[in-house]
Design an enzyme around this catalytic site. Structure first.
Site, PDB file in Angstrom:
ATOM      1  N   GLY A  79      -2.634   8.282   0.214  1.00 14.08           N
ATOM      2  CA  GLY A  79      -2.952   7.785  -1.116  1.00 14.08           C
ATOM      3  C   GLY A  79      -1.745   7.901  -2.012  1.00 14.08           C
ATOM      4  CE1 TYR A 152       1.042   9.832   3.751  1.00 13.13           C
ATOM      5  CE2 TYR A 152       3.090   9.752   2.505  1.00 13.13           C
ATOM      6  CZ  TYR A 152       2.097   9.110   3.221  1.00 13.13           C
ATOM      7  OH  TYR A 152       2.158   7.746   3.400  1.00 13.13           O
ATOM      8  CD  GLU A 194      -6.587   5.097  -8.356  1.00  8.12           C
ATOM      9  OE1 GLU A 194      -7.214   5.253  -7.293  1.00  8.12           O
ATOM     10  OE2 GLU A 194      -6.939   5.644  -9.424  1.00  8.12           O
ATOM     11  CE  LYS A 195       0.200   2.864  -2.278  1.00  8.22           C
ATOM     12  NZ  LYS A 195       0.440   1.519  -2.620  1.00  8.22           N
ATOM     13  CB  ALA A 196       2.455   4.005 -10.214  1.00  8.06           C
ATOM     14  NE  ARG A 287      10.575   8.714  -2.405  1.00  4.41           N
ATOM     15  CZ  ARG A 287       9.424   9.390  -2.363  1.00  4.41           C
ATOM     16  NH1 ARG A 287       8.300   8.812  -2.731  1.00  4.41           N
ATOM     17  NH2 ARG A 287       9.405  10.645  -1.986  1.00  4.41           N
TER      18      ARG A 287
HETATM   19  P1  NAD Z   1      -4.856   2.709   3.454  1.00  6.27           P
HETATM   20  O1  NAD Z   1      -5.421   4.048   3.081  1.00  6.27           O
HETATM   21  O2  NAD Z   1      -5.289   1.530   2.685  1.00  6.27           O
HETATM   22  O3  NAD Z   1      -5.127   2.422   4.998  1.00  6.27           O
HETATM   23  C1  NAD Z   1      -5.228   3.445   5.966  1.00  6.27           C
HETATM   24  C2  NAD Z   1      -6.485   3.197   6.756  1.00  6.27           C
HETATM   25  O4  NAD Z   1      -6.596   4.220   7.759  1.00  6.27           O
HETATM   26  C3  NAD Z   1      -7.756   3.285   5.901  1.00  6.27           C
HETATM   27  O5  NAD Z   1      -8.490   2.088   5.943  1.00  6.27           O
HETATM   28  C4  NAD Z   1      -8.528   4.436   6.516  1.00  6.27           C
HETATM   29  O6  NAD Z   1      -9.938   4.267   6.506  1.00  6.27           O
HETATM   30  C5  NAD Z   1      -7.970   4.444   7.930  1.00  6.27           C
HETATM   31  N1  NAD Z   1      -8.252   5.724   8.564  1.00  6.27           N
HETATM   32  C6  NAD Z   1      -8.128   6.966   8.018  1.00  6.27           C
HETATM   33  N2  NAD Z   1      -8.572   7.896   8.864  1.00  6.27           N
HETATM   34  C7  NAD Z   1      -8.993   7.237   9.976  1.00  6.27           C
HETATM   35  C8  NAD Z   1      -9.571   7.669  11.196  1.00  6.27           C
HETATM   36  N3  NAD Z   1      -9.803   8.963  11.430  1.00  6.27           N
HETATM   37  N4  NAD Z   1      -9.883   6.736  12.114  1.00  6.27           N
HETATM   38  C9  NAD Z   1      -9.672   5.420  11.876  1.00  6.27           C
HETATM   39  N5  NAD Z   1      -9.127   4.966  10.741  1.00  6.27           N
HETATM   40  C10 NAD Z   1      -8.793   5.857   9.793  1.00  6.27           C
HETATM   41  O7  NAD Z   1      -3.263   2.891   3.402  1.00  6.27           O
HETATM   42  P2  NAD Z   1      -2.123   1.784   3.459  1.00  6.27           P
HETATM   43  O8  NAD Z   1      -1.507   1.706   2.118  1.00  6.27           O
HETATM   44  O9  NAD Z   1      -2.634   0.549   4.088  1.00  6.27           O
HETATM   45  O10 NAD Z   1      -1.086   2.497   4.424  1.00  6.27           O
HETATM   46  C11 NAD Z   1      -0.979   2.160   5.799  1.00  6.27           C
HETATM   47  C12 NAD Z   1       0.060   3.059   6.448  1.00  6.27           C
HETATM   48  O11 NAD Z   1       1.321   2.933   5.779  1.00  6.27           O
HETATM   49  C13 NAD Z   1      -0.289   4.553   6.403  1.00  6.27           C
HETATM   50  O12 NAD Z   1       0.184   5.170   7.574  1.00  6.27           O
HETATM   51  C14 NAD Z   1       0.517   5.060   5.219  1.00  6.27           C
HETATM   52  O13 NAD Z   1       0.785   6.439   5.299  1.00  6.27           O
HETATM   53  C15 NAD Z   1       1.775   4.211   5.348  1.00  6.27           C
HETATM   54  N6  NAD Z   1       2.483   4.085   4.074  1.00  6.27           N
HETATM   55  C16 NAD Z   1       1.953   3.335   3.070  1.00  6.27           C
HETATM   56  C17 NAD Z   1       2.654   3.228   1.864  1.00  6.27           C
HETATM   57  C18 NAD Z   1       2.115   2.424   0.732  1.00  6.27           C
HETATM   58  O14 NAD Z   1       2.770   2.366  -0.301  1.00  6.27           O
HETATM   59  N7  NAD Z   1       0.962   1.764   0.861  1.00  6.27           N
HETATM   60  C19 NAD Z   1       3.866   3.884   1.685  1.00  6.27           C
HETATM   61  C20 NAD Z   1       4.364   4.650   2.739  1.00  6.27           C
HETATM   62  C21 NAD Z   1       3.675   4.726   3.947  1.00  6.27           C
HETATM   63  N1  GDD Z   2      -0.912   6.918  -9.079  1.00 11.76           N
HETATM   64  C1  GDD Z   2      -0.537   6.983 -10.365  1.00 11.76           C
HETATM   65  N2  GDD Z   2      -1.479   6.731 -11.334  1.00 11.76           N
HETATM   66  N3  GDD Z   2       0.737   7.318 -10.670  1.00 11.76           N
HETATM   67  C2  GDD Z   2       1.083   7.359 -11.972  1.00 11.76           C
HETATM   68  C3  GDD Z   2       0.178   7.087 -13.014  1.00 11.76           C
HETATM   69  C4  GDD Z   2      -1.171   6.757 -12.677  1.00 11.76           C
HETATM   70  O1  GDD Z   2      -2.023   6.518 -13.528  1.00 11.76           O
HETATM   71  N4  GDD Z   2       0.837   7.217 -14.200  1.00 11.76           N
HETATM   72  C5  GDD Z   2       2.095   7.548 -13.888  1.00 11.76           C
HETATM   73  N5  GDD Z   2       2.250   7.664 -12.563  1.00 11.76           N
HETATM   74  C6  GDD Z   2       3.482   8.103 -11.881  1.00 11.76           C
HETATM   75  C7  GDD Z   2       3.282   9.274 -10.916  1.00 11.76           C
HETATM   76  O2  GDD Z   2       3.231  10.499 -11.638  1.00 11.76           O
HETATM   77  C8  GDD Z   2       4.535   9.159 -10.064  1.00 11.76           C
HETATM   78  O3  GDD Z   2       5.596   9.866 -10.650  1.00 11.76           O
HETATM   79  C9  GDD Z   2       4.831   7.640 -10.091  1.00 11.76           C
HETATM   80  O4  GDD Z   2       3.996   7.066 -11.101  1.00 11.76           O
HETATM   81  C10 GDD Z   2       4.541   6.938  -8.775  1.00 11.76           C
HETATM   82  O5  GDD Z   2       3.245   7.317  -8.354  1.00 11.76           O
HETATM   83  P1  GDD Z   2       2.540   6.672  -7.072  1.00 11.76           P
HETATM   84  O6  GDD Z   2       2.775   5.218  -7.065  1.00 11.76           O
HETATM   85  O7  GDD Z   2       1.123   7.126  -7.074  1.00 11.76           O
HETATM   86  O8  GDD Z   2       3.222   7.408  -5.833  1.00 11.76           O
HETATM   87  P2  GDD Z   2       4.738   7.680  -5.338  1.00 11.76           P
HETATM   88  O9  GDD Z   2       5.629   6.527  -5.528  1.00 11.76           O
HETATM   89  O10 GDD Z   2       5.219   8.945  -5.955  1.00 11.76           O
HETATM   90  O11 GDD Z   2       4.467   7.899  -3.796  1.00 11.76           O
HETATM   91  C11 GDD Z   2       3.739   6.880  -3.116  1.00 11.76           C
HETATM   92  O12 GDD Z   2       4.605   6.104  -2.353  1.00 11.76           O
HETATM   93  C12 GDD Z   2       5.088   6.746  -1.205  1.00 11.76           C
HETATM   94  C13 GDD Z   2       6.066   5.810  -0.493  1.00 11.76           C
HETATM   95  O13 GDD Z   2       7.078   5.410  -1.337  1.00 11.76           O
HETATM   96  C14 GDD Z   2       2.603   7.512  -2.352  1.00 11.76           C
HETATM   97  O14 GDD Z   2       1.631   6.545  -2.020  1.00 11.76           O
HETATM   98  C15 GDD Z   2       3.053   8.145  -1.090  1.00 11.76           C
HETATM   99  O15 GDD Z   2       1.908   8.495  -0.306  1.00 11.76           O
HETATM  100  C16 GDD Z   2       3.916   7.113  -0.337  1.00 11.76           C
HETATM  101  O16 GDD Z   2       4.357   7.634   0.885  1.00 11.76           O
END
Ligand code: NAD
Ligand code: GDD
Length: 329
Positions: A79, A152, A194-196, A287
């Site tokens: 997440g 993570y 959800e991400k930012a 980053r």
């Molecule tokens: P997501 O959470 O939308 O998708 C991951 C899926 O894995 C989910 O649908 C979840 O239900 C499934 N899952 C979790 N546990 C499971 C289990 N035990 N068995 C079967 N399925 C299972 O995440 P995403 O954003 O689509 O990310 C996909 C991959 O990319 C992940 O490995 C994540 O760590 C990696 N990743 C994503 C981001 C990003 O910004 N989205 C950044 C860096 C790495």
């Molecule tokens: N999620 C979120 N929600 N972040 C917020 C918010 C908000 O309302 N307001 C500010 N932020 C700031 C967070 O504090 C963080 O510093 C920055 O926005 C980015 O947050 P995210 O998008 O949630 O995550 P990230 O970029 O730090 O890390 C994500 O990306 C990685 C790969 O680049 C995560 O999803 C990691 O799991 C992923 O690996």
């Protein structure tokens, strides 16, 4: 007649996996998708979707029962900052994702699948290189000596090493990419993961013109954001590269502060809003993706402008918000 090409997408019920499964299907590939839950935003229209818990080795063996031409391992417990950087979910993230990664690669090896794509993360990079904007560029080789700022990230390093060890020991052709903050429609926007980009789109969509939204921290955190279409292109290019296994960044190298991200979403929405900076989980300070290796090895880098990706994402989240509001009324 040539047999149909086959692909397996683990995590197809999720954001990147769902987009990838659809794209492979459009390309004429017979796709089997696996997830522990159905796709959050409607069916994928792929060859076959199976519900299975990939933490269970027997379930893995049952669903990975043939030598798929391509396997994409995207299933993980993941997440945004509100899920991975609070510390509250560390043990679950490590346990769940490590079990999935071990079981999937072992089932693939047994089934004779040669090539598995592993989705790692920018979170593998050491914390001391991400403290200010001058050192924000994540060059692949800088991942070691390792010191990720989250559990993570540590688990992802283990996964990378596991999948590449199978290349050396079992003659597999696995591929490893490190994604940098991927965003777009059909991703988590209000479930705590959800991400930012999605969180900011939701907050802006919910605010009235002239109002205020909350932003975690001072908003000077720096990130680069990759639009989902570029992410899928990058995955396919790496997977089909004849000899380059990675790890390689798949990310944008055009960073913005979170404050700038908020301003862009407000411009897209046509709303004038003020920011209220509140405490929240932050992750690293700065980053960015270094795309030198990506360009060198794959001759490709992402091209969708952040503003275009945000506009498409905002439109989708605005519609989700409207639907949820109607449903709740
Ligand atoms: P997501 O959470 O939308 O998708 C991951 C899926 O894995 C989910 O649908 C979840 O239900 C499934 N899952 C979790 N546990 C499971 C289990 N035990 N068995 C079967 N399925 C299972 O995440 P995403 O954003 O689509 O990310 C996909 C991959 O990319 C992940 O490995 C994540 O760590 C990696 N990743 C994503 C981001 C990003 O910004 N989205 C950044 C860096 C790495
Ligand atoms: N999620 C979120 N929600 N972040 C917020 C918010 C908000 O309302 N307001 C500010 N932020 C700031 C967070 O504090 C963080 O510093 C920055 O926005 C980015 O947050 P995210 O998008 O949630 O995550 P990230 O970029 O730090 O890390 C994500 O990306 C990685 C790969 O680049 C995560 O999803 C990691 O799991 C992923 O690996």
């Amino acid at each position: 007649m040539r047999a149909e090409r086959t692909a397996l997408v683990c995590g197809a019920g999720g954001f990147i996996g769902g987009h990838l499964a659809r794209r492979l299907t459009r390309d004429g590939i017979a796709v089997r998708g696996i997830d522990i839950k159905p796709p959050a935003f409607g069916p994928l229209d792929i060859d076959r979707f199976v519900i299975a818990d990939l933490r269970d080795p027997a379930a893995c063996r049952e669903v990975i029962d043939q030598p798929f031409d391509e396997v994409y391992q995207l299933a993980a417990d993941m997440g945004g900052a509100g899920y991975v950087f609070t510390g509250d979910n560390d043990a679950a993230i490590m346990r769940n994702s490590a079990l999935i990664n071990i079981n999937v690669i072992e089932a693939c090896r047994r089934a004779g699948c040669e090539s598995v794509f592993f989705s790692s993360s920018a979170c593998v990079y050491p914390r001391h290189r991400q403290t200010d904007t001058d050192t924000a560029d994540c060059v692949e080789a800088s991942a070691y000596p390792a010191d990720p700022d989250s559990e993570y990230g540590w688990e992802k390093l283990f996964g990378e090493r596991l999948y590449l060890a199978h290349n050396r020991n079992d003659g597999m052709r696995n591929r490893v990419a490190r994604f940098h903050n991927v965003f777009g429609p059909l991703g988590s926007w209000a479930d705590g993961r959800e991400k930012a980009p999605a969180a900011i789109c939701r907050k802006v969509a919910l605010a009235r013109d002239g109002g205020q939204i909350e932003v975690w921290g001072d908003g000077q955190q720096l990130r680069s954001f990759l639009y989902i279409d570029d992410c899928i292109d990058g995955i396919l290019r790496l997977m089909r590269s004849p000899d380059f296994e990675g790890p390689v960044n798949i990310g944008s190298d055009a960073p913005v502060t979170i404050n700038r991200l908020v301003d862009m979403v407000c411009e897209i929405a046509g709303k004038r809003l003020t920011r209220r900076h509140v405490p929240g989980p932050m992750g690293v300070r700065a980053r960015n993706s270094d795309n030198t290796l990506l360009q060198d090895k794959l001759g490709w880098t992402p091209s969708v402008p952040l503003r275009d990706g945000l506009a498409a994402t905002y439109r989708w989240i605005e519609a989700q918000v409207a639907e949820a509001t109607v449903g709740a009324a």
